[in-house]
Design a protein around this motif. Structure first.
Motif, PDB file in Angstrom:
ATOM      1  N   THR A   1       0.861  -1.181   0.000  1.00 50.57           N
ATOM      2  CA  THR A   1       0.000   0.000   0.000  1.00 50.57           C
ATOM      3  C   THR A   1       0.902   1.237   0.000  1.00 50.57           C
ATOM      4  OG1 THR A   1      -0.125  -0.206   2.376  1.00 50.57           O
ATOM      5  CG2 THR A   1      -2.032  -0.960   1.143  1.00 50.57           C
ATOM      6  N   LYS A   2       0.412   2.308  -0.603  1.00 53.98           N
ATOM      7  CA  LYS A   2       1.214   3.533  -0.655  1.00 53.98           C
ATOM      8  C   LYS A   2       1.476   4.054   0.756  1.00 53.98           C
ATOM      9  CE  LYS A   2      -0.215   4.911  -5.260  1.00 53.98           C
ATOM     10  NZ  LYS A   2      -0.965   5.836  -6.119  1.00 53.98           N
TER      11      LYS A   2
ATOM     12  N   ILE B   1      -1.152   5.735   2.957  1.00 51.31           N
ATOM     13  CA  ILE B   1      -2.351   4.986   3.338  1.00 51.31           C
ATOM     14  C   ILE B   1      -2.076   4.195   4.613  1.00 51.31           C
ATOM     15  CG2 ILE B   1      -3.829   3.044   2.630  1.00 51.31           C
ATOM     16  CD1 ILE B   1      -3.743   4.263  -0.185  1.00 51.31           C
TER      17      ILE B   1
ATOM     18  N   LYS C   1      -0.762  -4.346 -13.503  1.00 49.94           N
ATOM     19  CA  LYS C   1      -1.678  -3.227 -13.724  1.00 49.94           C
ATOM     20  C   LYS C   1      -3.126  -3.671 -13.794  1.00 49.94           C
ATOM     21  CE  LYS C   1       1.573  -0.111 -15.852  1.00 49.94           C
ATOM     22  NZ  LYS C   1       2.378  -0.031 -17.067  1.00 49.94           N
TER      23      LYS C   1
ATOM     24  N   ASN D   1      -3.846  -2.706  -7.046  1.00 49.32           N
ATOM     25  CA  ASN D   1      -4.815  -1.627  -7.161  1.00 49.32           C
ATOM     26  C   ASN D   1      -3.999  -0.336  -7.173  1.00 49.32           C
ATOM     27  OD1 ASN D   1      -6.453   0.499  -6.608  1.00 49.32           O
ATOM     28  ND2 ASN D   1      -7.440  -0.410  -4.811  1.00 49.32           N
ATOM     29  N   LEU D   2      -3.832   0.241  -8.345  1.00 49.74           N
ATOM     30  CA  LEU D   2      -2.865   1.342  -8.483  1.00 49.74           C
ATOM     31  C   LEU D   2      -3.290   2.628  -7.779  1.00 49.74           C
ATOM     32  CD1 LEU D   2      -1.621   0.790 -12.123  1.00 49.74           C
ATOM     33  CD2 LEU D   2      -0.639   0.023  -9.976  1.00 49.74           C
ATOM     34  N   ILE D   3      -4.531   2.679  -7.359  1.00 46.41           N
ATOM     35  CA  ILE D   3      -4.958   3.858  -6.597  1.00 46.41           C
ATOM     36  C   ILE D   3      -4.345   3.821  -5.200  1.00 46.41           C
ATOM     37  CG2 ILE D   3      -6.974   5.081  -5.645  1.00 46.41           C
ATOM     38  CD1 ILE D   3      -8.549   3.820  -8.025  1.00 46.41           C
ATOM     39  N   MET D   4      -4.312   2.641  -4.630  1.00 43.27           N
ATOM     40  CA  MET D   4      -3.840   2.514  -3.253  1.00 43.27           C
ATOM     41  C   MET D   4      -2.491   1.825  -3.115  1.00 43.27           C
ATOM     42  SD  MET D   4      -7.393   1.574  -1.288  1.00 43.27           S
ATOM     43  CE  MET D   4      -6.506   0.424  -0.319  1.00 43.27           C
ATOM     44  N   GLU D   5      -2.070   1.126  -4.151  1.00 47.56           N
ATOM     45  CA  GLU D   5      -0.880   0.281  -4.013  1.00 47.56           C
ATOM     46  C   GLU D   5       0.188   0.608  -5.058  1.00 47.56           C
ATOM     47  OE1 GLU D   5      -3.017  -3.786  -2.343  1.00 47.56           O
ATOM     48  OE2 GLU D   5      -2.978  -3.433  -4.496  1.00 47.56           O
ATOM     49  N   THR D   6       1.409   0.245  -4.737  1.00 52.71           N
ATOM     50  CA  THR D   6       2.509   0.327  -5.715  1.00 52.71           C
ATOM     51  C   THR D   6       3.090  -1.071  -5.866  1.00 52.71           C
ATOM     52  OG1 THR D   6       4.092   0.797  -3.972  1.00 52.71           O
ATOM     53  CG2 THR D   6       3.150   2.685  -5.101  1.00 52.71           C
TER      54      THR D   6
END
Lengths: 82, 82
Positions: free
Chosen positions: A10-11, A14, A64, A69-74
């Motif tokens: 997670t980013k 977050i 991808k 989940n690119l909104i919350m994760e890298t």
């Protein structure tokens, strides 16, 4: 054949409640020097590709469109030739 | 200060239903070249230790007593000095 090792976290901005719980658990174990504990997923897979470029494209596509989940994760990954 | 990056995976002889589900998902996405998908945990944490030996002991202690279930799982880690 390539082995891909993918880390999905997670980013940093977050909240990671699982990481916080582990941090508390470590303190209860007497390991109070641990901090910034964050927990994500580690995915390993084998890819049958002709070259590294193809393997890379497949892993990017998988990350991808399915794994992250690119909104919350890298995600980060390494590719190793078998 | 050290950063530990720990990977915890189920042992190869143990079935990984989550990995199987992802493998099927990848096939549905058109990535049929992926196989042996396995999913585990990736944990990153900072350790406030004087030297690498101390940091290593703390990580081993944390893995053995809290993070990994050694009957079903194996762990690997890397330590990096900050």
């Amino acid at each position: 054949m390539y082995i891909a090792k993918i880390n999905i976290m997670t980013k940093p901005e977050i909240l990671d409640p699982q990481g916080k719980a582990v941090e508390l658990g470590l303190k209860n174990l007497g390991i109070s020097q641990a901090q910034e504990v964050r927990i994500g997923k580690h995915i390993s897979l084998q890819i049958d590709a002709q070259n590294e470029q193809d393997a890379k494209e497949m892993v990017e596509n998988a990350c991808k469109n399915l794994l992250a989940n690119l909104i919350m994760e890298t995600y980060q990954y390494t590719l190793t030739k078998l």
